[in-house]
Design an enzyme around this catalytic site. Structure first.
Site, PDB file in Angstrom:
ATOM      1  N   GLN A   1       0.808  -1.212   0.000  1.00  0.00           N
ATOM      2  CA  GLN A   1       0.000   0.000   0.000  1.00  0.00           C
ATOM      3  C   GLN A   1       0.843   1.263   0.000  1.00  0.00           C
ATOM      4  O   GLN A   1       2.050   1.230   0.246  1.00  0.00           O
ATOM      5  CB  GLN A   1      -0.906   0.011   1.230  1.00  0.00           C
ATOM      6  CG  GLN A   1      -0.140  -0.023   2.555  1.00  0.00           C
ATOM      7  CD  GLN A   1      -1.057  -0.182   3.750  1.00  0.00           C
ATOM      8  OE1 GLN A   1      -1.305   0.779   4.473  1.00  0.00           O
ATOM      9  NE2 GLN A   1      -1.560  -1.401   3.974  1.00  0.00           N
TER      10      GLN A   1
ATOM     11  N   HIS B   1       0.123   5.855   0.705  1.00  0.00           N
ATOM     12  CA  HIS B   1      -0.800   6.866   1.214  1.00  0.00           C
ATOM     13  C   HIS B   1      -0.598   8.177   0.455  1.00  0.00           C
ATOM     14  O   HIS B   1       0.512   8.490   0.022  1.00  0.00           O
ATOM     15  CB  HIS B   1      -0.579   7.080   2.703  1.00  0.00           C
ATOM     16  CG  HIS B   1      -0.605   5.806   3.492  1.00  0.00           C
ATOM     17  ND1 HIS B   1      -1.732   5.024   3.600  1.00  0.00           N
ATOM     18  CD2 HIS B   1       0.364   5.166   4.190  1.00  0.00           C
ATOM     19  CE1 HIS B   1      -1.457   3.962   4.341  1.00  0.00           C
ATOM     20  NE2 HIS B   1      -0.189   4.020   4.705  1.00  0.00           N
TER      21      HIS B   1
ATOM     22  N   GLU C   1       3.524   7.921   8.206  1.00  0.00           N
ATOM     23  CA  GLU C   1       3.649   6.913   9.257  1.00  0.00           C
ATOM     24  C   GLU C   1       5.107   6.764   9.669  1.00  0.00           C
ATOM     25  O   GLU C   1       6.019   6.991   8.870  1.00  0.00           O
ATOM     26  CB  GLU C   1       3.173   5.531   8.777  1.00  0.00           C
ATOM     27  CG  GLU C   1       1.758   5.443   8.301  1.00  0.00           C
ATOM     28  CD  GLU C   1       1.420   4.051   7.769  1.00  0.00           C
ATOM     29  OE1 GLU C   1       2.343   3.223   7.657  1.00  0.00           O
ATOM     30  OE2 GLU C   1       0.253   3.811   7.451  1.00  0.00           O
TER      31      GLU C   1
ATOM     32  N   HIS D   1       4.794   0.287   0.465  1.00  0.00           N
ATOM     33  CA  HIS D   1       5.334  -0.513   1.560  1.00  0.00           C
ATOM     34  C   HIS D   1       4.374  -1.616   1.964  1.00  0.00           C
ATOM     35  O   HIS D   1       3.180  -1.586   1.649  1.00  0.00           O
ATOM     36  CB  HIS D   1       5.628   0.370   2.780  1.00  0.00           C
ATOM     37  CG  HIS D   1       4.407   1.053   3.342  1.00  0.00           C
ATOM     38  ND1 HIS D   1       3.909   2.226   2.808  1.00  0.00           N
ATOM     39  CD2 HIS D   1       3.571   0.726   4.358  1.00  0.00           C
ATOM     40  CE1 HIS D   1       2.838   2.591   3.482  1.00  0.00           C
ATOM     41  NE2 HIS D   1       2.602   1.694   4.425  1.00  0.00           N
TER      42      HIS D   1
ATOM     43  N   ARG E   1      -4.257   0.508  -2.019  1.00  0.00           N
ATOM     44  CA  ARG E   1      -3.629  -0.807  -2.041  1.00  0.00           C
ATOM     45  C   ARG E   1      -3.354  -1.251  -3.476  1.00  0.00           C
ATOM     46  O   ARG E   1      -4.070  -0.855  -4.399  1.00  0.00           O
ATOM     47  CB  ARG E   1      -4.524  -1.835  -1.350  1.00  0.00           C
ATOM     48  CG  ARG E   1      -4.793  -1.516   0.116  1.00  0.00           C
ATOM     49  CD  ARG E   1      -5.761  -2.519   0.727  1.00  0.00           C
ATOM     50  NE  ARG E   1      -5.975  -2.254   2.148  1.00  0.00           N
ATOM     51  CZ  ARG E   1      -6.905  -1.438   2.615  1.00  0.00           C
ATOM     52  NH1 ARG E   1      -7.713  -0.799   1.767  1.00  0.00           N
ATOM     53  NH2 ARG E   1      -7.026  -1.243   3.912  1.00  0.00           N
TER      54      ARG E   1
END
EC number: 5.3.1.8
Length: 424
Positions: free
Chosen positions: A98, A100, A135, A264, A283
């Site tokens: 996935q 972001h 993240e 990642h 995804r």
């Protein structure tokens, strides 16, 4: 400061031991436990435990007391929303591959889907909220991940070593242009292959990986990754995509930061994840969930090279800070031993969540909060945290000093602190 009761998320890829052991519950757990959430996410907000035995949702408290709980700096930037979410993540099986979006991409995607009338909980929704989702994952045990595109020249050598006949022309795309544009061309080709072609080519790839391992080739870890993923996700284009990514192995205390566009997948291990409080995930494989390849390609960053491993910046003998460009969060780690057992100040102008991961820690407020009849500071201004316990520190709480209860116990004493980011 108030103790938290946090939700455990039972995803299928989770561990039956890691979170249960951290929380002092019987091991193994009756079902996989994947994530322990600490924060004010609408899906599973933490609950504050009051001295009278009552509980209150952190999410509802932020709605009723935003300035007192979050502070004006946070509310000016993020409104009534806690900008970060802290998780213990325990993976026994790989998560989805996935990426972001950036803040700009998320805002535009959210506006477009809102205008289309697509329900926010629709399975095909890409942007349930208008915010970015950077993240950071910090290893608590040895932690394995795929993260970022490997240096293109090294990937050319890897594909040459595998020498899969049906992929030679594909690999030539990258050999002719070993840079981010060549990676985009190759990745796009692989991720859009029809299923019947994947059924033919993936067994050849996995056979080549077995040969490479038997011959003692230099890409042994990459081949093991493909074999593990191929067994768990047969006929999945994500197995091919894994051949292009860095395989990262983190030791406890090491971390990686995953900015917008970074492709990642977490593979296995237990880590502490801090992320922006967002659900925007695109995804591309290793999952039965919705995949939107066109949208993923729009947000992916094909910059290639080694993934930087963070060991943290030492602020003093006990305190280590993981600095990132994220405005939403900052993660700190405090370690004590018999030789380093002094107090550490947990000062902040904004909200904080503190989690004890080893031993026992005593938090002492330097003074009482005016009008603290709601019990926001315990009697005497002190609170002890055991392993697996966490606490909410509101912006209006007095400064807190953390000390180990007994630093001479076997092993170290450790806590982590989540706070607003200082970047931006």
């Amino acid at each position: 400061m108030e103790l938290l009761r946090n939700a455990v998320r039972p995803y299928a890829w989770g561990s039956r031991t890691a979170i249960a052991d951290l929380l002092g519950r019987p091991v193994p757990a009756p079902h996989p436990e994947a994530e322990l959430w600490m924060g004010a996410h609408p899906g599973d907000p933490s609950r504050l435990l009051r001295p009278d035995g009552s509980e209150v949702s952190l999410l509802s408290l932020l709605d009723t007391e935003p300035t007192r709980q979050l502070g004006s700096e946070c509310t000016d930037r993020w409104g009534n929303r806690l900008p970060f979410l802290l998780k213990v993540l325990a993976a026994d099986e790989p998560l989805s591959l996935q990426a972001h979006p950036s803040a700009e991409q998320a805002a535009a995607g959210f506006a477009s889907e809102e205008a289309s009338g697509l329900a926010r909980n629709a399975p095909e929704r890409n942007y349930p909220d208008p915010t970015a989702k950077p993240e950071l994952i910090c290893a608590l045990t040895e932690f394995h991940a795929l993260a970022g595109f490997r240096d293109a020249h090294r990937t050319v050598r890897f594909l040459h070593e595998l020498d899969v006949p049906s992929l030679r022309s594909h690999a030539g795309l990258l050999a002719a242009q070993p840079d981010r544009d060549g990676l985009r061309a190759l990745f796009t080709t692989w991720i859009t292959l029809p299923e019947h072609y994947l059924r033919e080519v993936l067994p050849e790839v996995l056979d080549a990986c077995v040969r490479h391992l038997r011959e003692g080739g230099e890409f042994a870890m990459e081949c093991r990754t493909a074999l593990e993923l191929g067994e768990a996700y047969p006929n999945d284009a994500g197995v091919l995509a894994s051949l292009l990514l860095n395989r990262v192995v983190l030791q406890p205390g090491e971390a990686i930061f995953l900015p917008a566009g970074n492709l990642h997948a977490y593979l296995r291990g237990t880590g502490l994840e801090i992320l922006a409080n967002s659900d925007n995930i695109l995804r591309c494989g290793l999952t039965p969930k919705y995949v939107d390849v066109a949208e993923l390609l729009r947000v992916l960053d094909f910059t290639c090279g080694d993934m930087r491993v963070l060991t943290g910046e030492a602020r003093d003998a006990n305190l280590t800070v993981y600095r990132t460009p994220a405005e939403e969060f900052e993660l700190s780690r405090v370690d004590w031993s018999p030789e380093r057992s002094g107090g550490v100040g947990l000062d902040s102008s904004g909200p904080q969540i503190v989690l004890c991961t080893k031993g026992r820690v005593r938090l002492s407020a330097r003074s009482r909060v005016d009008g603290a009849a709601n019990g926001s500071v315990r009697e005497g201004g002190e609170l002890e945290l055991g392993r697996g316990e966490s606490v909410w520190l509101a912006a209006s709480d007095p400064p807190v000093v953390a000390r180990p209860v007994d630093p001479s116990v076997e092993g170290s004493v450790q806590l982590f602190r989540a706070a607003m980011g200082t970047a931006g």
